[in-house]
Write an enzyme that holds these catalytic residues in place. Structure first.
Site, mmCIF file in Angstrom:
data_model
loop_
_atom_site.group_PDB
_atom_site.id
_atom_site.type_symbol
_atom_site.label_atom_id
_atom_site.label_comp_id
_atom_site.label_asym_id
_atom_site.label_seq_id
_atom_site.Cartn_x
_atom_site.Cartn_y
_atom_site.Cartn_z
ATOM 1 N N GLN A 96 0.856 -1.188 0.000
ATOM 2 C CA GLN A 96 0.000 0.000 0.000
ATOM 3 C C GLN A 96 0.891 1.236 0.000
ATOM 4 O O GLN A 96 1.584 1.513 0.972
ATOM 5 C CB GLN A 96 -0.906 0.002 1.233
ATOM 6 C CG GLN A 96 -1.845 1.196 1.294
ATOM 7 C CD GLN A 96 -2.497 1.342 2.657
ATOM 8 O OE1 GLN A 96 -1.806 1.504 3.656
ATOM 9 N NE2 GLN A 96 -3.816 1.271 2.701
ATOM 10 N N ARG A 167 -4.933 9.837 3.821
ATOM 11 C CA ARG A 167 -3.744 10.665 4.000
ATOM 12 C C ARG A 167 -3.651 11.740 2.905
ATOM 13 O O ARG A 167 -4.629 12.437 2.666
ATOM 14 C CB ARG A 167 -2.486 9.788 4.067
ATOM 15 C CG ARG A 167 -2.507 8.761 5.185
ATOM 16 C CD ARG A 167 -2.665 9.370 6.571
ATOM 17 N NE ARG A 167 -1.554 10.191 6.968
ATOM 18 C CZ ARG A 167 -0.511 9.767 7.697
ATOM 19 N NH1 ARG A 167 -0.467 8.508 8.105
ATOM 20 N NH2 ARG A 167 0.461 10.587 8.029
ATOM 21 N N LYS A 214 -7.550 1.821 -2.201
ATOM 22 C CA LYS A 214 -8.291 1.958 -0.944
ATOM 23 C C LYS A 214 -9.098 3.243 -1.012
ATOM 24 O O LYS A 214 -8.545 4.342 -1.003
ATOM 25 C CB LYS A 214 -7.359 1.991 0.262
ATOM 26 C CG LYS A 214 -8.151 2.095 1.564
ATOM 27 C CD LYS A 214 -7.294 2.218 2.799
ATOM 28 C CE LYS A 214 -8.188 2.360 4.031
ATOM 29 N NZ LYS A 214 -7.412 2.556 5.270
ATOM 30 N N CYS A 348 -3.083 -4.562 19.581
ATOM 31 C CA CYS A 348 -2.858 -4.093 18.212
ATOM 32 C C CYS A 348 -2.855 -2.571 18.117
ATOM 33 O O CYS A 348 -1.799 -1.945 18.056
ATOM 34 C CB CYS A 348 -3.889 -4.712 17.272
ATOM 35 S SG CYS A 348 -5.605 -4.566 17.834
#
Length: 641
Positions: A96, A167, A214, A348
């Site tokens: 990615q 982002r 994505k 996580c």
């Protein structure tokens, strides 16, 4: 089962419909190179049967972000080694590509000069303003870097390039962030311009590579996420992406709020499969495969998404951390033995936010793949486990898998220990999945369960054991406070277990996790609640993704929180305390004690005198443990036998 069927994506075929979506792991080297820990983690996922792994946040530039990077040719070999490893299991590897959304070169120069304060200030500035200030020249340079990264990835044997549509790219697309007035701002066509240039650049340098995109959606009611598109524009953009040569679309929740619970929701904070209504709208608009993520836990969840036309491929992130053999178990008809994620976010999401490496509280092998493995023992032993909580059951499970004969004593008539009360507070019922898994494993592995039996040395020695693992747990502490033994003073553990139920005005003494959860439960039940805590923080141990939700609940129910406050006495109708401002008197009908836990003692001298090897795990091992430590200690103690 549709989930296990192959699917064609562009020019490649995935052997099933399960992908490991992009997640930051913290396993990579400081320069972003794939090192042994990272290599082993992804290889283990491939071995477990997943068909497609996406390495999250791979930067085409040298950033300070703790993510993989592919910005120079010297890194190609490590990526090639990883690609070869996952290909051995017929698994496809994707990377990615993302940009961290700050001026990488300028920031690097500041840090190179030793101007740490200036560097941090620059990064804070850029995270807010870079999208408005980045120039056409800089964008062209970023595109060139992306192109170079893609060429390196292709030469390393990477199968799929995923464009990180959040982002930097998502900020351009977003009406909530993008305030530009040039050709990259304003209209829908302008806002998606840079995203399409990224897709075109990838296709230019690697005409045959598979492209995944994505696509972050800003979900509503309430509004969550900023970087990305509202669903109406996301649907239109998906159509354009297909026409532009994208082979697959990965629908996710938009981020940029600073709260990771938006994108990786903890237990009870979002419905299961919460992105499905958005994903389905996008799938219905395109003819290319669509993947979905977002609290997809069980095989039944995943299968329903595919059967109902929501998506073609299912992303299981946290679920595969909990059990990398998820797919293998389904293929073998042993789905009942999958260790399902609790969605606690402790090992996580919290780990990544705290700059630690990715893990799972239920899986002691996470981060230690091929270092920690359960292999059959050369010698079969008789192992006795004392205690049927998390640590005890994990120890019994591992010892049984190794081939030992295991007897487990539990003083209660049910297994689970503190898990039975940990699953009671609001939003915490999903912890029952861990209890169901461990309880079922006791049955599957034929552990000899002695429930309702308080073990002593004589009883244990009668079993003629080679090893004893003590997992005797802990008990709630009754503090030496005047009035603590009065009849209206209750034990928090008993309250959570519904053995004692206060009403009216309740003061909870202790604002740790148990105290905070008990307070929220009582407030939800209609009590007027105050929490008194000596330290300066309430629920410090809670997941960072859950704490905001907890405090929203406190505000909703008007729970009074007093930190830095010490209780001095309990009376028949009040709790007396003091803090920096002076004395405090809290009128109450009931008091609940939640000041901490103390390990249960278990005398093993008689066992050791007979030469029996004894080890302690979990809460009874010197200090009270959390579930992560309980699982790890149970695993390690049994795995050396």
């Amino acid at each position: 089962m549709r989930l296990l069927e192959p699917i064609k994506v562009g020019k490649i075929e995935l052997k099933n419909r399960v992908m490991f979506p992009p997640m930051t792991t913290g396993y990579e080297g400081r320069d972003g190179t794939i090192v042994e820990q990272s290599f082993n983690f992804y290889k283990r996922l491939a071995e477990g049967g997943v068909s497609y792994i996406v390495l999250g946040d791979v930067a085409p530039v040298n950033t300070i972000s703790p993510t993989p990077k592919l910005f120079h040719d010297g890194q190609i070999e490590a990526f090639r080694k990883l690609a070869d490893a996952v290909h051995e299991f017929d698994c496809k590897l994707g990377i990615q590509i993302f940009h961290p959304e700050y001026d990488v070169e300028a920031l690097a120069e500041l840090f190179r000069k030793g101007d740490m304060e200036g560097g941090r200030a620059k990064m804070r500035h850029d995270m807010v303003h870079f999208i408005q200030e980045v120039t056409e020249e800089q964008l062209n340079s970023i595109l060139d870097k992306i192109g170079e990264c893609v060429k390196r990835a292709q030469s390393a044997g990477v199968d799929i390039i995923e464009v990180h549509g959040d982002r930097l790219i998502g900020s351009f697309c977003s009406t909530l962030i993008n305030r530009r007035t040039d050709s990259y701002g304003g209209s829908f066509e302008n806002r998606i311009r840079f995203a399409l240039r990224v897709v075109d650049k990838i296709r230019e340098v690697a005409p045959d590579i598979c492209i995944d995109y994505k696509l972050p959606v800003v979900t509503e009611n309430p509004l969550r996420g900023k970087g990305g598109l509202m669903i109406n524009e996301a649907v239109e953009f998906a159509k354009i992406l297909e026409r532009s040569g994208v082979d697959m679309i990965h629908v996710g929740q938009a981020n940029h709020t600073g709260n990771m619970n938006d994108t990786i929701p903890a237990m009870g904070t979002q419905p299961y499969c919460f992105m499905s209504k958005y994903t389905k709208q996008i799938k219905e608009a395109v003819s290319i495969p669509v993947s979905s993520v977002g609290r997809i836990v069980t095989p039944e969840n995943a299968e329903a998404l595919i059967e109902n036309g929501v998506c073609d491929i299912v992303g299981l992130g946290r679920s595969l951390l909990a059990d990398p053999d998820y797919v293998k178990k389904l293929e073998a008809g042993e789905g009942r033995r999958i260790r399902h994620c609790m969605m606690c976010n402790k090992g996580c999401t919290d780990a990544i936010q705290n700059r630690k490496f990715l893990s799972c509280v239920l899986n002691a092998e996470n981060g230690y793949e091929y270092e920690r493995t359960i292999t059959p023992s050369d010698e079969k032993k008789k192992v006795v486990v004392i205690g049927g909580g998390v640590a005890g059951m994990e120890a019994a499970r591992v010892a049984s898998v190794k081939g030992h004969e295991v007897v487990l004593f539990e003083k209660e008539t049910t297994l689970g220990g503190q898990l039975n009360i940990a699953s009671v507070p609001p939003r915490k019922s999903e912890m029952n999945r861990a209890l169901r898994y461990l309880t079922n494993e006791m049955k599957e592995l034929h552990v000899d369960l002695r429930l309702g039996r308080t073990a002593d040395a004589e009883m244990i020695l009668a079993e003629n054991p080679d090893n004893v693992i003590v997992a005797a747990g802990a008990h709630n502490v009754i503090p030496p406070i005047e009035g603590s033994k009065m009849p209206h003073v209750f034990d928090a553990w008993k309250v959570l277990n519904h053995e004692e139920l206060p009403s009216g005005r309740v003061v909870v003494i202790g604002g740790g996790l148990v105290g905070a959860e008990t307070a929220e439960l009582l407030a939800e039940m209609g009590c007027q609640v105050s929490v008194v805590e000596m330290m300066e923080e309430i629920a410090k141990e809670e997941s960072k993704t859950v704490r905001p939700v907890l405090f929203e609940s406190f505000e909703k129910y008007q729970v009074q929180l007093l930190t830095g406050t010490k209780v001095t006495a309990i009376t028949a109708n009040s709790v007396e305390a003091e803090n920096a401002e002076g004395k405090v008197s809290l009128p109450c009908d009931y008091v609940v004690l939640a000041v901490g836990a103390r390990p249960n003692l278990f005398d093993v001298q008689a066992l050791e005198d007979k030469g029996v090897q004894v080890s302690f795990v979990g809460d009874c091992n010197e200090r009270a443990a959390d579930i992560n430590r309980a699982v790890e200690e149970g695993y390690l103690a049994a795995n050396v036998l």
